[in-house]
Design an enzyme around this catalytic site. Structure first.
Site, PDB file in Angstrom:
ATOM      1  N   ASN A 114       0.870  -1.177   0.000  1.00  0.00           N
ATOM      2  CA  ASN A 114       0.000   0.000   0.000  1.00  0.00           C
ATOM      3  C   ASN A 114       0.907   1.226   0.000  1.00  0.00           C
ATOM      4  O   ASN A 114       1.534   1.536   1.001  1.00  0.00           O
ATOM      5  CB  ASN A 114      -0.883  -0.038   1.256  1.00  0.00           C
ATOM      6  N   HIS A 158      -9.311   1.236   5.207  1.00  0.00           N
ATOM      7  CA  HIS A 158      -8.019   1.428   5.868  1.00  0.00           C
ATOM      8  C   HIS A 158      -8.193   2.412   7.032  1.00  0.00           C
ATOM      9  O   HIS A 158      -8.977   3.361   6.935  1.00  0.00           O
ATOM     10  CB  HIS A 158      -6.992   1.955   4.860  1.00  0.00           C
ATOM     11  N   SER A 190       3.769  -2.081  10.198  1.00  0.00           N
ATOM     12  CA  SER A 190       5.229  -2.140  10.319  1.00  0.00           C
ATOM     13  C   SER A 190       5.820  -3.507   9.947  1.00  0.00           C
ATOM     14  O   SER A 190       6.794  -3.955  10.554  1.00  0.00           O
ATOM     15  CB  SER A 190       5.680  -1.723  11.720  1.00  0.00           C
ATOM     16  N   GLU A 211      -6.496   4.815   8.018  1.00  0.00           N
ATOM     17  CA  GLU A 211      -6.268   6.227   7.677  1.00  0.00           C
ATOM     18  C   GLU A 211      -7.511   6.827   7.020  1.00  0.00           C
ATOM     19  O   GLU A 211      -7.815   8.010   7.200  1.00  0.00           O
ATOM     20  CB  GLU A 211      -5.022   6.356   6.777  1.00  0.00           C
ATOM     21  N   GLY A 265       2.991  -1.107   4.180  1.00  0.00           N
ATOM     22  CA  GLY A 265       3.089   0.291   3.792  1.00  0.00           C
ATOM     23  C   GLY A 265       4.533   0.657   3.487  1.00  0.00           C
ATOM     24  O   GLY A 265       5.060   0.371   2.411  1.00  0.00           O
ATOM     25  N   LYS A 302       0.057   4.328  -0.280  1.00  0.00           N
ATOM     26  CA  LYS A 302      -0.528   5.542   0.315  1.00  0.00           C
ATOM     27  C   LYS A 302      -0.268   6.748  -0.609  1.00  0.00           C
ATOM     28  O   LYS A 302      -0.318   6.590  -1.821  1.00  0.00           O
ATOM     29  CB  LYS A 302       0.018   5.743   1.727  1.00  0.00           C
ATOM     30  N   GLU A 309      -5.067  -4.838  10.854  1.00  0.00           N
ATOM     31  CA  GLU A 309      -4.039  -3.818  11.021  1.00  0.00           C
ATOM     32  C   GLU A 309      -4.273  -3.062  12.319  1.00  0.00           C
ATOM     33  O   GLU A 309      -5.070  -2.105  12.350  1.00  0.00           O
ATOM     34  CB  GLU A 309      -4.084  -2.828   9.847  1.00  0.00           C
ATOM     35  N   GLY A 318       2.900   2.338  10.612  1.00  0.00           N
ATOM     36  CA  GLY A 318       3.835   3.438  10.398  1.00  0.00           C
ATOM     37  C   GLY A 318       4.588   3.858  11.652  1.00  0.00           C
ATOM     38  O   GLY A 318       5.238   4.896  11.676  1.00  0.00           O
TER      39      GLY A 318
HETATM   40  P1  PGA Z   1       3.144   0.307   7.498  1.00  0.00           P
HETATM   41  O1  PGA Z   1       1.652   0.526   6.933  1.00  0.00           O
HETATM   42  O2  PGA Z   1       3.642  -0.983   6.929  1.00  0.00           O
HETATM   43  O3  PGA Z   1       3.916   1.508   6.990  1.00  0.00           O
HETATM   44  O4  PGA Z   1       3.049   0.263   8.985  1.00  0.00           O
HETATM   45  C1  PGA Z   1       0.775  -0.560   6.811  1.00  0.00           C
HETATM   46  C2  PGA Z   1      -0.556  -0.097   6.267  1.00  0.00           C
HETATM   47  O5  PGA Z   1      -1.006   0.998   6.624  1.00  0.00           O
HETATM   48  O6  PGA Z   1      -1.183  -0.802   5.454  1.00  0.00           O
END
Ligand code: PGA
Length: 251
Positions: A9, A95, A213, A97, A234, A11, A167, A173
């Site tokens: 992803n 998601h 992460s 976010e 991500g 983003k 998640e 992140g």
């Molecule tokens: P990240 O994001 O791997 O940067 O923690 C994962 C995601 O939001 O799908």
């Protein structure tokens, strides 16, 4: 029985030129991979460049969101058919976010899931608790509600088309990953919920990705858990070598 599925992803990262450069490097690194499904979700404006780069490969294209109407006065939205036209196979829905910054609710997530399925797109349906909910011991209740409301009115399919991504919001992140045991506990719970909604066959075949992460250093131990069927990645999907190492996790 469940084929592992690694999805990146991106983003709000990578323009079309950066997208082309990524695939030039990434494609040869995973050219020999047959036993893992791979998808990447670039920004809307980079989907065309990605689709061109992926022609003739088995790497699938995913979008990061979808709207439920086919057309009309909805400034700024993208319709399911448009994602199909550009070559998307998957779409990420719900998601954290989107829920946090763009006011998405379980109800709008449900509408998006139905629209995606209706258009022939396979959803990657994200669920997960925030840190205060985990601290309050509410993780399972939160995830259960997201699943129940998100999947309302959606019947079982075998093989299942919906992929679920667990998640935990506190791990996205942040560099902080759920331990393999923490991930497994929630993944097993999700599979049980799916079994009660859709029956054992559908639950046994539904892929549940972990996200938060995930990186080359922790993917192997996460993938060793019996109910972790892949990852939604991500930050570590932005670099070709690092995402290729995640795709080629050690079994
Ligand atoms: P990240 O994001 O791997 O940067 O923690 C994962 C995601 O939001 O799908």
């Amino acid at each position: 029985m469940r084929k592992p599925f690694m999805a990146g992803n991106w983003k709000l990262c990578k323009n079309a030129e950066e997208t082309r450069a990524f695939f030039e490097e990434f494609k040869p690194l995973v050219a020999d991979v047959e036993d893992v499904d791979i998808a990447l979700a670039p920004t809307y404006t980079s989907l065309h460049a990605a689709a061109d780069a992926l022609r003739g490969t088995t790497i699938a294209l995913a979008a990061q969101n979808i709207f439920w109407e086919a057309e009309g006065a909805y400034t700024g939205e993208i319709a399911p058919g448009m994602l199909c036209e550009v070559g998307c196979r998957y779409v990420i829905i719900g998601h954290s976010e989107r829920r946090q910054y763009f006011s998405e609710t379980d109800e709008t997530v449900n509408r998006r899931l139905k629209a995606a399925l209706g258009a022939g797109l396979d959803p990657i349906f994200c669920v997960g608790e925030r840190i205060e909910q985990r601290r309050a011991g509410e993780t399972m209740a939160v995830v259960e509600e997201q699943i129940r409301l998100g999947l309302e009115g959606i019947g079982a399919e075998v093989p299942p088309r919906i992929v679920i991504a667990y998640e935990p919001v506190w791990a996205i992140g942040t560099g902080e990953t759920a331990t393999p045991a923490q991930a497994q506990e929630v993944h097993r719970f999700i599979r049980e919920r799916i079994a009660s909604l859709w029956g054992d066959d559908a639950a046994g075949a539904t892929r549940i990705q972990y996200g938060g992460s995930v990186k080359p250093e922790n993917v192997d131990e996460l993938m060793a858990e019996p109910d972790v069927d892949g990852a939604l990645v991500g930050g570590a999907s932005l670099k070709a070598a690092s995402f290729a190492r995640i795709v080629k996790f050690k079994k």
